[in-house]
Design an enzyme around this catalytic site. Sequence first.
Site, PDB file in Angstrom:
ATOM      1  N   TYR A   9     -15.198 -11.371  -0.336  1.00 35.71           N
ATOM      2  CA  TYR A   9     -15.853 -10.068  -0.570  1.00 35.71           C
ATOM      3  C   TYR A   9     -17.049 -10.230  -1.505  1.00 35.71           C
ATOM      4  O   TYR A   9     -18.084  -9.586  -1.335  1.00 35.71           O
ATOM      5  CB  TYR A   9     -14.869  -9.072  -1.199  1.00 35.71           C
ATOM      6  CG  TYR A   9     -13.884  -8.480  -0.228  1.00 35.71           C
ATOM      7  CD1 TYR A   9     -14.275  -7.469   0.655  1.00 35.71           C
ATOM      8  CD2 TYR A   9     -12.572  -8.908  -0.180  1.00 35.71           C
ATOM      9  CE1 TYR A   9     -13.370  -6.915   1.557  1.00 35.71           C
ATOM     10  CE2 TYR A   9     -11.656  -8.356   0.715  1.00 35.71           C
ATOM     11  CZ  TYR A   9     -12.072  -7.372   1.582  1.00 35.71           C
ATOM     12  OH  TYR A   9     -11.169  -6.828   2.459  1.00 35.71           O
ATOM     13  N   ARG A  63       0.824  -1.233   0.000  1.00 33.39           N
ATOM     14  CA  ARG A  63       0.000   0.000   0.000  1.00 33.39           C
ATOM     15  C   ARG A  63       0.847   1.268   0.000  1.00 33.39           C
ATOM     16  O   ARG A  63       0.459   2.272   0.602  1.00 33.39           O
ATOM     17  CB  ARG A  63      -0.937   0.034   1.211  1.00 33.39           C
ATOM     18  CG  ARG A  63      -2.080  -0.940   1.178  1.00 33.39           C
ATOM     19  CD  ARG A  63      -3.269  -0.335   0.449  1.00 33.39           C
ATOM     20  NE  ARG A  63      -4.370  -1.282   0.394  1.00 33.39           N
ATOM     21  CZ  ARG A  63      -5.442  -1.253   1.188  1.00 33.39           C
ATOM     22  NH1 ARG A  63      -5.567  -0.291   2.072  1.00 33.39           N
ATOM     23  NH2 ARG A  63      -6.379  -2.147   1.069  1.00 33.39           N
ATOM     24  N   ARG A 117      -3.036   6.973   1.306  1.00 32.17           N
ATOM     25  CA  ARG A 117      -3.479   8.216   1.938  1.00 32.17           C
ATOM     26  C   ARG A 117      -2.483   8.874   2.884  1.00 32.17           C
ATOM     27  O   ARG A 117      -2.678  10.020   3.275  1.00 32.17           O
ATOM     28  CB  ARG A 117      -4.793   7.959   2.670  1.00 32.17           C
ATOM     29  CG  ARG A 117      -5.968   7.821   1.719  1.00 32.17           C
ATOM     30  CD  ARG A 117      -7.188   7.250   2.414  1.00 32.17           C
ATOM     31  NE  ARG A 117      -6.894   5.894   2.825  1.00 32.17           N
ATOM     32  CZ  ARG A 117      -7.813   5.029   3.258  1.00 32.17           C
ATOM     33  NH1 ARG A 117      -9.069   5.396   3.349  1.00 32.17           N
ATOM     34  NH2 ARG A 117      -7.466   3.813   3.602  1.00 32.17           N
ATOM     35  N   ASP A 121      -6.689  -2.373  -7.391  1.00 34.45           N
ATOM     36  CA  ASP A 121      -7.228  -3.038  -6.205  1.00 34.45           C
ATOM     37  C   ASP A 121      -7.600  -4.468  -6.561  1.00 34.45           C
ATOM     38  O   ASP A 121      -7.897  -4.759  -7.735  1.00 34.45           O
ATOM     39  CB  ASP A 121      -8.477  -2.297  -5.693  1.00 34.45           C
ATOM     40  CG  ASP A 121      -8.774  -2.696  -4.253  1.00 34.45           C
ATOM     41  OD1 ASP A 121      -8.161  -2.115  -3.337  1.00 34.45           O
ATOM     42  OD2 ASP A 121      -9.584  -3.620  -4.050  1.00 34.45           O
ATOM     43  N   ARG A 161      -6.132  11.732  -5.665  1.00 34.96           N
ATOM     44  CA  ARG A 161      -7.350  11.013  -5.276  1.00 34.96           C
ATOM     45  C   ARG A 161      -8.557  11.958  -5.318  1.00 34.96           C
ATOM     46  O   ARG A 161      -9.633  11.591  -5.788  1.00 34.96           O
ATOM     47  CB  ARG A 161      -7.125  10.433  -3.877  1.00 34.96           C
ATOM     48  CG  ARG A 161      -8.320   9.853  -3.180  1.00 34.96           C
ATOM     49  CD  ARG A 161      -8.663   8.487  -3.717  1.00 34.96           C
ATOM     50  NE  ARG A 161      -9.657   7.850  -2.869  1.00 34.96           N
ATOM     51  CZ  ARG A 161     -10.945   8.094  -2.910  1.00 34.96           C
ATOM     52  NH1 ARG A 161     -11.415   8.989  -3.731  1.00 34.96           N
ATOM     53  NH2 ARG A 161     -11.780   7.462  -2.110  1.00 34.96           N
TER      54      ARG A 161
HETATM   55  O1  CP3 Z   1       0.067  -1.598  -2.512  1.00 36.33           O
HETATM   56  C1  CP3 Z   1      -0.208  -0.655  -3.284  1.00 36.33           C
HETATM   57  O2  CP3 Z   1       0.183   0.522  -3.124  1.00 36.33           O
HETATM   58  C2  CP3 Z   1      -0.991  -0.989  -4.538  1.00 36.33           C
HETATM   59  C3  CP3 Z   1      -2.390  -0.751  -4.490  1.00 36.33           C
HETATM   60  C4  CP3 Z   1      -3.300  -1.637  -3.653  1.00 36.33           C
HETATM   61  C5  CP3 Z   1      -4.480  -1.139  -3.060  1.00 36.33           C
HETATM   62  N1  CP3 Z   1      -5.189  -2.175  -2.548  1.00 36.33           N
HETATM   63  C6  CP3 Z   1      -4.869   0.273  -3.073  1.00 36.33           C
HETATM   64  C7  CP3 Z   1      -5.945   0.734  -2.178  1.00 36.33           C
HETATM   65  C8  CP3 Z   1      -3.279  -3.006  -3.400  1.00 36.33           C
HETATM   66  C9  CP3 Z   1      -2.202  -4.046  -3.747  1.00 36.33           C
HETATM   67  C10 CP3 Z   1      -4.477  -3.344  -2.707  1.00 36.33           C
HETATM   68  C11 CP3 Z   1      -4.829  -4.725  -2.323  1.00 36.33           C
HETATM   69  C12 CP3 Z   1      -6.039  -4.966  -1.540  1.00 36.33           C
HETATM   70  N2  CP3 Z   1      -7.258  -4.345  -1.655  1.00 36.33           N
HETATM   71  C13 CP3 Z   1      -6.181  -5.984  -0.556  1.00 36.33           C
HETATM   72  C14 CP3 Z   1      -5.109  -6.962  -0.173  1.00 36.33           C
HETATM   73  C15 CP3 Z   1      -4.096  -6.361   0.735  1.00 36.33           C
HETATM   74  C16 CP3 Z   1      -4.580  -6.032   2.141  1.00 36.33           C
HETATM   75  O3  CP3 Z   1      -4.575  -4.837   2.462  1.00 36.33           O
HETATM   76  O4  CP3 Z   1      -4.967  -6.949   2.860  1.00 36.33           O
HETATM   77  C17 CP3 Z   1      -7.488  -5.918  -0.060  1.00 36.33           C
HETATM   78  C18 CP3 Z   1      -8.089  -6.807   1.028  1.00 36.33           C
HETATM   79  C19 CP3 Z   1      -8.169  -4.886  -0.764  1.00 36.33           C
HETATM   80  C20 CP3 Z   1      -9.592  -4.475  -0.638  1.00 36.33           C
HETATM   81  C21 CP3 Z   1      -9.700  -3.074  -0.176  1.00 36.33           C
HETATM   82  N3  CP3 Z   1      -9.362  -1.967  -0.932  1.00 36.33           N
HETATM   83  C22 CP3 Z   1     -10.192  -2.598   1.062  1.00 36.33           C
HETATM   84  C23 CP3 Z   1     -10.659  -3.478   2.201  1.00 36.33           C
HETATM   85  C24 CP3 Z   1     -10.134  -1.200   1.025  1.00 36.33           C
HETATM   86  C25 CP3 Z   1     -10.665  -0.250   2.059  1.00 36.33           C
HETATM   87  C26 CP3 Z   1      -9.742  -0.089   3.191  1.00 36.33           C
HETATM   88  C27 CP3 Z   1      -9.168   1.294   3.207  1.00 36.33           C
HETATM   89  O5  CP3 Z   1      -7.960   1.394   3.487  1.00 36.33           O
HETATM   90  O6  CP3 Z   1      -9.906   2.243   2.946  1.00 36.33           O
HETATM   91  C28 CP3 Z   1      -9.573  -0.820  -0.220  1.00 36.33           C
HETATM   92  C29 CP3 Z   1      -9.317   0.567  -0.690  1.00 36.33           C
HETATM   93  C30 CP3 Z   1      -7.924   0.897  -1.117  1.00 36.33           C
HETATM   94  N4  CP3 Z   1      -7.147   0.097  -1.919  1.00 36.33           N
HETATM   95  C31 CP3 Z   1      -7.204   2.101  -0.833  1.00 36.33           C
HETATM   96  C32 CP3 Z   1      -5.984   2.010  -1.511  1.00 36.33           C
HETATM   97  C33 CP3 Z   1      -4.893   3.047  -1.576  1.00 36.33           C
HETATM   98  C34 CP3 Z   1      -7.726   3.278  -0.036  1.00 36.33           C
HETATM   99  C35 CP3 Z   1      -8.830   3.924  -0.792  1.00 36.33           C
HETATM  100  C36 CP3 Z   1      -8.790   5.436  -0.901  1.00 36.33           C
HETATM  101  O7  CP3 Z   1      -7.790   6.046  -1.286  1.00 36.33           O
HETATM  102  O8  CP3 Z   1      -9.851   6.024  -0.667  1.00 36.33           O
END
Ligand code: CP3
Length: 349
Positions: free
Chosen positions: A154, A25, A29, A75, A38
């Site tokens: 999910y 990640r 943010r 994602d 964003r």
């Molecule tokens: O690693 C990176 O920088 C690459 C991008 C990436 C994101 N999500 C961006 C993201 C990767 C590899 C993921 C994987 C992902 N997404 C997983 C597996 C890894 C883990 O964290 O367990 C999972 C379970 C998801 C599903 C997901 N996406 C959730 C549960 C959420 C909400 C949680 C949150 O932090 O808000 C997301 C959103 C998300 N994916 C964000 C980012 C940067 C935040 C969203 C935003 O900017 O508003």
Amino acid sequence: MNTSKSVLNVLKGKTENVPPIWMMRQAGRYLPEYRAVRAKAGSFLNLCYNSKYAVEVTLQPIQRFNLDAAILFSDILVIPDALGQKVSFVEGEGPRLDPVDSYDKFISLEEFGSKAIFNHLEPIFETLDVLKSRLPSNVTLLGFCGAPWTVASYMIAGQGSIDLTKAKSFANANPKLFDLLIQKLIDVQSEYLIRQFRAGANAVQIFESHAGNLPVGEDSILRWSFNPIREMISRVRAVIPDAPVIVFAKGSGFENHLRVIPETKANAVGVDWAVNFSELRKLIPITSPTQGNLNPLTLVNGGYKLDEEVDSILISATGTPHIFNLGHGITPDTPINHVEQMLSRIRKC
Ligand code: CP3
């Protein structure tokens, strides 16, 4: 300047003097420049599907911290979205999907083979294609997807939850339908990874973030996690021989971390923060690559404890192929100067 890709070297079993580093990640943010793009993109999915913005945010942590790998900005839930299951992200709450909890809903998903799936994902391949030419030659470009169980959980529940009760009880009550869903995710995501490699990814990571919470059954991690992942890796390697793959099975426990490479044939095991890395590294063959383990909370807190944990990982990894990383994603409240502290401790500069 060193032009070889150190992350790829480690994935091939080479030990680097200073371990290469990236952070799960890493585009997110905690970075003001991410928040700015964003805001321009509007919704989170717009950011994922707009190549121009996705390239920009993928590059941000590389430009700021000189990291050794860039991970595609996207994602794991773009796959259900491409299958026609509407996905949205609710501010402060996380993903929401229209649950696939009946046979009718399952058959209403796009069929594997339908052009619509990969047309939908086209901007993501475009992002990789542009990144390939924009990244310095020593930076490894990583693609990724979710493991079938994590994505299925999910899709079935329609959202995340702590204990995944809905997804697990659905799997137990509808074993045949659940199996069909897992098979479909194997089909689509193997092809998805192949296309990521073709578009420019040098290696990929498979995220099994829900490995600690699987449907019941004998050796359920083998059945629902390791076997499907192994099948995906074997299909990818049938087309891209030697495709480097990292598998991150979060929450699966110490013993299962030891099984990741032998059972899935991944090149490297991603180590979560709950595992005793020093003990694990002793039991993993010396030539097998590891990645991760730093507790994201330690990075939030900083101070001498951060130095101590970084040092402890570096000592445990000495003489072995290791990629420095966190044991789960970096959180939005992480101070940027703590990331800098961690990097200078690792790079000794
Ligand atoms: O690693 C990176 O920088 C690459 C991008 C990436 C994101 N999500 C961006 C993201 C990767 C590899 C993921 C994987 C992902 N997404 C997983 C597996 C890894 C883990 O964290 O367990 C999972 C379970 C998801 C599903 C997901 N996406 C959730 C549960 C959420 C909400 C949680 C949150 O932090 O808000 C997301 C959103 C998300 N994916 C964000 C980012 C940067 C935040 C969203 C935003 O900017 O508003």
